[in-house]
Design an enzyme around this catalytic site. Structure first.
Site: not given
Ligand code: DQA
Length: 139
Positions: A23, A105, A10-11, A18, A98, A96, A72, A75
């Site tokens: 990011y 964070r 998501p996102n 964003r 990020h 995994e 990735n 959240a």
């Molecule tokens: C993320 C870190 C997550 O905590 C966050 O909700 C994201 C992006 C990252 O790539 O740093 O959406 O996965």
């Protein structure tokens, strides 16, 4: 040729737009083109979904066939028992990743429901986290 899926949650379709200070300013599709050029000997695939079920369906779809998934989950990493179970259910190894260093964070980002079932975790290297994930699979 090895088949590797990059799976974004998501996102992450809003990368480049964003929260740029966290990011970065590059959109994912242009980064994906760069990755394909860097890894010409790998069959790279990309899929993004904003829904938990969409991510799980994709893990099931490729999870007995592909050589690796670079995931990735955004959240959902910190909330989804179901994605953790999907990773455990398939035979394809998952890494995994990020973009941000989640450990620098908020506290709620420090826990992952996925990591235990993953081959490894890479975080904090910006978009380069994805490249490092692919690199780990082709070693
Ligand atoms: C993320 C870190 C997550 O905590 C966050 O909700 C994201 C992006 C990252 O790539 O740093 O959406 O996965």
């Amino acid at each position: 040729m090895k088949k590797i899926l990059i799976l974004n949650g998501p996102n992450l379709n809003l990368l480049g737009v964003r929260e740029k200070s966290i990011y970065g300013s590059q959109d994912f599709l242009s980064y994906f083109e760069e990755l394909k050029q860097q890894f010409e000997t790998v069959q790279l695939h990309y899929f993004q979904s904003n829904s938990e079920g969409g991510l799980i369906d994709k893990i099931h779809e490729v999870g007995f066939e592909f050589d690796g998934i670079v995931l990735n989950a955004g959240a959902y990493t910190h909330t989804s028992v179901a994605i953790g179970d999907a990773i455990a259910a398939v035979t394809t190894p998952v890494i995994e990743v990020h973009i941000s260093n989640v450990h620098q964070r908020e506290e709620f980002r420090h826990h992952s429901f996925l990591a235990k079932n993953c081959k490894g975790v890479i975080c904090g290297f910006g978009l380069d986290s994805y490249r490092l994930g692919i690199q780990a699979f082709i070693k």
